[in-house]
Enzyme design. Structure first.
Site, PDB file in Angstrom:
ATOM      1  N   LYS A  86       0.810  -1.187   0.000  1.00 12.92           N
ATOM      2  CA  LYS A  86       0.000   0.000   0.000  1.00 12.92           C
ATOM      3  C   LYS A  86       0.858   1.257   0.000  1.00 12.92           C
ATOM      4  O   LYS A  86       0.391   2.341  -0.344  1.00 12.92           O
ATOM      5  CB  LYS A  86      -0.876   0.050   1.278  1.00 12.92           C
ATOM      6  CG  LYS A  86      -1.730  -1.151   1.496  1.00 12.92           C
ATOM      7  CD  LYS A  86      -2.461  -0.978   2.851  1.00 12.92           C
ATOM      8  CE  LYS A  86      -2.830  -2.264   3.469  1.00 12.92           C
ATOM      9  NZ  LYS A  86      -3.310  -2.098   4.860  1.00 12.92           N
ATOM     10  N   GLU A 128       7.703   2.291  -6.091  1.00 14.50           N
ATOM     11  CA  GLU A 128       7.824   1.861  -4.692  1.00 14.50           C
ATOM     12  C   GLU A 128       8.012   3.086  -3.797  1.00 14.50           C
ATOM     13  O   GLU A 128       8.472   4.140  -4.247  1.00 14.50           O
ATOM     14  CB  GLU A 128       9.010   0.883  -4.617  1.00 14.50           C
ATOM     15  CG  GLU A 128       9.357   0.298  -3.288  1.00 14.50           C
ATOM     16  CD  GLU A 128       8.263  -0.448  -2.555  1.00 14.50           C
ATOM     17  OE1 GLU A 128       7.171   0.136  -2.376  1.00 14.50           O
ATOM     18  OE2 GLU A 128       8.512  -1.563  -2.078  1.00 14.50           O
ATOM     19  N   ASP A 129       7.664   2.952  -2.530  1.00 12.64           N
ATOM     20  CA  ASP A 129       7.856   4.057  -1.591  1.00 12.64           C
ATOM     21  C   ASP A 129       9.311   4.174  -1.144  1.00 12.64           C
ATOM     22  O   ASP A 129       9.868   5.265  -1.082  1.00 12.64           O
ATOM     23  CB  ASP A 129       6.921   3.940  -0.368  1.00 12.64           C
ATOM     24  CG  ASP A 129       6.945   2.557   0.282  1.00 12.64           C
ATOM     25  OD1 ASP A 129       7.746   1.687  -0.134  1.00 12.64           O
ATOM     26  OD2 ASP A 129       6.151   2.343   1.224  1.00 12.64           O
ATOM     27  N   ASP A 176      14.858  -0.503   0.938  1.00 13.95           N
ATOM     28  CA  ASP A 176      15.523  -0.693   2.223  1.00 13.95           C
ATOM     29  C   ASP A 176      16.556  -1.818   2.057  1.00 13.95           C
ATOM     30  O   ASP A 176      17.643  -1.578   1.558  1.00 13.95           O
ATOM     31  CB  ASP A 176      14.427  -1.018   3.242  1.00 13.95           C
ATOM     32  CG  ASP A 176      14.929  -1.127   4.664  1.00 13.95           C
ATOM     33  OD1 ASP A 176      15.872  -0.413   5.014  1.00 13.95           O
ATOM     34  OD2 ASP A 176      14.371  -1.936   5.434  1.00 13.95           O
TER      35      ASP A 176
END
Ligand code: IMP
Ligand code: MG
Length: 174
Positions: free
Chosen positions: A41, A97-98, A101
């Site tokens: 999300k 994508e946010d 990582d």
């Protein structure tokens, strides 16, 4: 937790940079169609603003994976909403994508997408925490490289909270 939050990237800075990325992508694809594939999300907010600033032929698709619980990546990627091969085959895919990582999610998604024989696959991440990489991975378009901080807001959550902030904030350690 709220009293430990500090703004890292303001709403204005986000919007300015997103316009630049939209232009950068447009310059690469010109009048070719692209499919923005949003990683649910977290990337929803970024995908919407990116597409609103994208002045070219494009489509929207979504995929859902999860690997995070609380502040920790579990390392296993679960595909919760898969993609349909007919929407990917022969298309120019840009995975949105946010944050990158460990790199596991996008690396996994790019491999998963390639099995559906797209014309091309690129990745676009709003944020990039390079210092945390576990697998080798570089996104093609990056909004902001950031330090090793846990960030929230603008789609990014802490146990599903704080996605609604229009800016990116980080959580200070004591
Ligand atoms: P990766 O697979 O380790 O690269 O993780 C990527 C996913 O972890 C992102 O899509 C986020 O959902 C989540 N994530 C990583 N860092 C943060 C953070 O600082 N705040 C919130 N979510 C994060
Ligand atoms: Mg995510």
């Amino acid at each position: 937790m709220e009293d430990k939050m500090q703004i890292l990237i303001s709403e204005d800075e986000l919007q300015k940079r997103i316009k630049e990325i939209a232009l950068e992508i447009k310059n690469d694809y010109n009048d070719e169609e692209v499919v923005f594939c949003s990683v649910l999300k977290g990337a929803v907010f970024f995908t919407v603003d990116l597409m609103k600033n994208y002045d070219g032929p494009c489509y929207l698709d979504c995929v859902r994976v999860s690997s995070y619980e609380g502040e920790n990546s579990t390392g296993n990627i679960n595909l919760k909403i898969p993609l349909k091969k007919e929407n990917i085959e022969g298309k120019n895919i840009i995975v949105v994508e946010d944050i990158v990582d460990t790199g596991r999610t996008l690396k996994y998604l790019v491999e998963y997408l390639k099995e559906m024989h797209p014309k091309s696959v690129k990745t676009c991440s709003l944020l990039d925490k390079k210092a945390r990489r576990v697998v080798e991975f570089e996104a093609d378009y990056v909004g902001f490289p950031i330090d090793d901080l846990f960030v929230i807001g603008y789609g990014l959550d802490y146990d599903e909270k704080y996605r609604n902030f229009p800016y990116i904030a980080y959580v200070k350690n004591d």
